[in-house]
Design an enzyme around this catalytic site. Structure first.
Site, PDB file in Angstrom:
ATOM      1  N   ARG A 113       0.848  -1.204   0.000  1.00 22.87           N
ATOM      2  CA  ARG A 113       0.000   0.000   0.000  1.00 22.87           C
ATOM      3  C   ARG A 113       0.877   1.244   0.000  1.00 22.87           C
ATOM      4  NH1 ARG A 113      -4.548   0.478  -1.714  1.00 22.87           N
ATOM      5  NH2 ARG A 113      -5.429  -1.177  -0.410  1.00 22.87           N
ATOM      6  N   ASP A 156     -12.006   9.581  -7.714  1.00 23.15           N
ATOM      7  CA  ASP A 156     -11.581   8.344  -8.371  1.00 23.15           C
ATOM      8  C   ASP A 156     -11.976   8.444  -9.847  1.00 23.15           C
ATOM      9  OD1 ASP A 156     -10.702   5.825  -8.918  1.00 23.15           O
ATOM     10  OD2 ASP A 156     -11.960   4.783  -7.445  1.00 23.15           O
ATOM     11  N   ARG A 175       1.648  -6.765  -9.224  1.00 24.05           N
ATOM     12  CA  ARG A 175       1.979  -6.129  -7.939  1.00 24.05           C
ATOM     13  C   ARG A 175       2.066  -7.128  -6.792  1.00 24.05           C
ATOM     14  NH1 ARG A 175      -3.322  -2.895  -5.570  1.00 24.05           N
ATOM     15  NH2 ARG A 175      -4.851  -4.565  -5.834  1.00 24.05           N
ATOM     16  N   GLU A 201      -1.828   8.159 -11.689  1.00 23.42           N
ATOM     17  CA  GLU A 201      -1.544   6.816 -12.190  1.00 23.42           C
ATOM     18  C   GLU A 201      -1.589   6.764 -13.716  1.00 23.42           C
ATOM     19  OE1 GLU A 201      -4.380   4.177 -10.239  1.00 23.42           O
ATOM     20  OE2 GLU A 201      -4.543   5.586  -8.577  1.00 23.42           O
ATOM     21  N   HIS A 236       0.734   2.802 -10.530  1.00 21.74           N
ATOM     22  CA  HIS A 236      -0.225   3.243  -9.497  1.00 21.74           C
ATOM     23  C   HIS A 236       0.513   4.083  -8.440  1.00 21.74           C
ATOM     24  CE1 HIS A 236      -3.395   3.131  -6.564  1.00 21.74           C
ATOM     25  NE2 HIS A 236      -4.104   2.230  -7.233  1.00 21.74           N
TER      26      HIS A 236
HETATM   27  C1  BG6 Z   1      -7.218   3.110  -7.850  1.00 24.64           C
HETATM   28  C2  BG6 Z   1      -8.651   2.835  -8.251  1.00 24.64           C
HETATM   29  O1  BG6 Z   1      -6.403   2.991  -8.964  1.00 24.64           O
HETATM   30  O2  BG6 Z   1      -6.825   2.139  -6.882  1.00 24.64           O
HETATM   31  C3  BG6 Z   1      -9.528   2.882  -7.013  1.00 24.64           C
HETATM   32  O3  BG6 Z   1      -9.064   3.792  -9.208  1.00 24.64           O
HETATM   33  C4  BG6 Z   1      -9.009   1.904  -5.962  1.00 24.64           C
HETATM   34  O4  BG6 Z   1     -10.849   2.561  -7.384  1.00 24.64           O
HETATM   35  C5  BG6 Z   1      -7.563   2.202  -5.693  1.00 24.64           C
HETATM   36  O5  BG6 Z   1      -9.777   2.041  -4.785  1.00 24.64           O
HETATM   37  C6  BG6 Z   1      -6.917   1.242  -4.679  1.00 24.64           C
HETATM   38  O6  BG6 Z   1      -7.049  -0.069  -5.107  1.00 24.64           O
HETATM   39  P1  BG6 Z   1      -6.489  -1.262  -4.254  1.00 24.64           P
HETATM   40  O7  BG6 Z   1      -6.825  -2.532  -4.993  1.00 24.64           O
HETATM   41  O8  BG6 Z   1      -4.990  -1.071  -4.149  1.00 24.64           O
HETATM   42  O9  BG6 Z   1      -7.134  -1.174  -2.897  1.00 24.64           O
END
Ligand code: BG6
Length: 321
Positions: A76, A230, A105, A295, A185
């Site tokens: 994260r 988003d 990932r 992203e 991301h």
């Molecule tokens: C973003 C998406 O790229 O990633 C969101 O647009 C999403 O909708 C976010 O909540 C986080 O995703 P994840 O799978 O890492 O919890």
């Protein structure tokens, strides 16, 4: 008292060209540091960049303090790589059985090696390129069963003063075509999301996931944030069809300039208070104030790769503060 000697020996020159980037791989974590002080950390799990610091010591990426760094779930924060599907996979597509954002990932990548800046045609010490690889041969069997294509990925992370380049190369090594999405991301660290704006999206069409995934056109030349955001933008291109830069500003001052190559889309995401509250691996809980995901990717439509073909796309992240 100093004596003035006639044939005083000259001081030993400290040659800056002898300084080299330091690259260390320990326990599946790669750290690279330039003589300038710029540094980058990449976890082989997901080939996730988890830290990028500029020479002034400033961390450019947000990483949750509760991020799992043990390979149990995607990291994260930093720059998780999204491949071969962005978002929840459509049930009827070939990626339909994969998890949200695919498997890149949460797979272990291999470190393929570093290239010095000399071989990149730059000064000996001013940049280092790190290559990571993932191929279908190395995928866990249960993932292979869900997406049975033969592929090779090479992810290159190039660190130079004030800049980070991330580039993904995808090759179809099989005998049948496949379709994919790819996206970086990136959790950019910002001081205060309320004072953060984004320019370079004006006139772009965007899909707003907060409004039933309907499509709108961005009217603001300097987009601000007041709640959960988003969106997937497809910004207009320049005259020669090249992508125009997306610029993040803090307190009206440029903090990041983002240049894209072969990546038509840009997701802009901040989970704000409630969404972040519900994310077990997102800490501290007020961390939403201090990140903005920008992203770049190719996610609005599928990219089809015929057998034997290859695709490449990348981003240059420039830090201005
Ligand atoms: C973003 C998406 O790229 O990633 C969101 O647009 C999403 O909708 C976010 O909540 C986080 O995703 P994840 O799978 O890492 O919890």
């Amino acid at each position: 008292m100093s004596v003035d000697r006639k044939n005083k020996p000259a001081p030993i020159p400290s040659s800056p060209s002898l300084a080299q980037p330091i690259v260390d791989l320990t326990d599946n974590v790669l750290n690279a540091r330039l003589p300038s002080g710029d540094s980058v950390t990449v976890h082989l799990y997901g080939a996730t960049v988890t830290s990028w610091k500029t020479s002034n010591g400033k961390e450019q990426l947000f990483l949750s303090s509760a991020a799992a760094l043990d390979g149990s779930k995607p990291i994260r924060g930093g720059i998780p790589l999204v491949f071969p599907v962005f978002g929840p996979p459509p049930a009827t597509h070939a990626t339909g059985k994969l998890p949200q954002h695919g498997f890149a990932r949460n797979s272990f990548w291999e470190f393929l090696g570093k290239s010095s800046s000399e071989s990149l045609g730059r000064k000996a010490d001013d940049s280092v390129k790190l290559d990571f690889g993932l191929s279908s041969d190395f995928l866990a069997d249960e993932v292979k069963a869900k997406w049975p294509y033969a592929f090779g990925l090479v992810y290159s992370v190039t660190l130079s003063k004030g800049k980070l380049e991330t580039q993904l190369h995808v090759q179809n090594k099989g005998d049948q075509p496949f379709e994919f999405h790819a996206l970086f991301h990136t959790y950019l660290a910002v001081k205060d999301i309320h004072k953060t704006t984004v320019s370079g999206l004006e006139s772009a069409s965007y899909v707003d996931k907060m409004r039933s995934a309907q499509t709108f056109t961005e009217e603001s030349s300097n987009l601000g944030f007041t709640g959960e955001t988003d969106r997937v933008y497809t910004p207009p291109t320049g005259k020669d069809k090249s992508a125009l830069p997306v610029v993040v500003k803090e307190d009206g001052q440029e903090s990041f300039v983002v240049n894209r190559d072969a990546l038509p889309d840009v997701t802009v995401w901040n989970g704000w208070v409630d969404k972040i509250k519900g994310m077990g691996d997102f800490e501290p809980k007020d961390g939403w104030l201090r990140y903005l995901c920008i992203e770049p990717g190719t996610v609005n439509s599928w990219t089809k790769l015929e057998a034997g073909d290859a695709w490449q796309g990348g981003v240059t992240w420039e830090s201005k503060l």
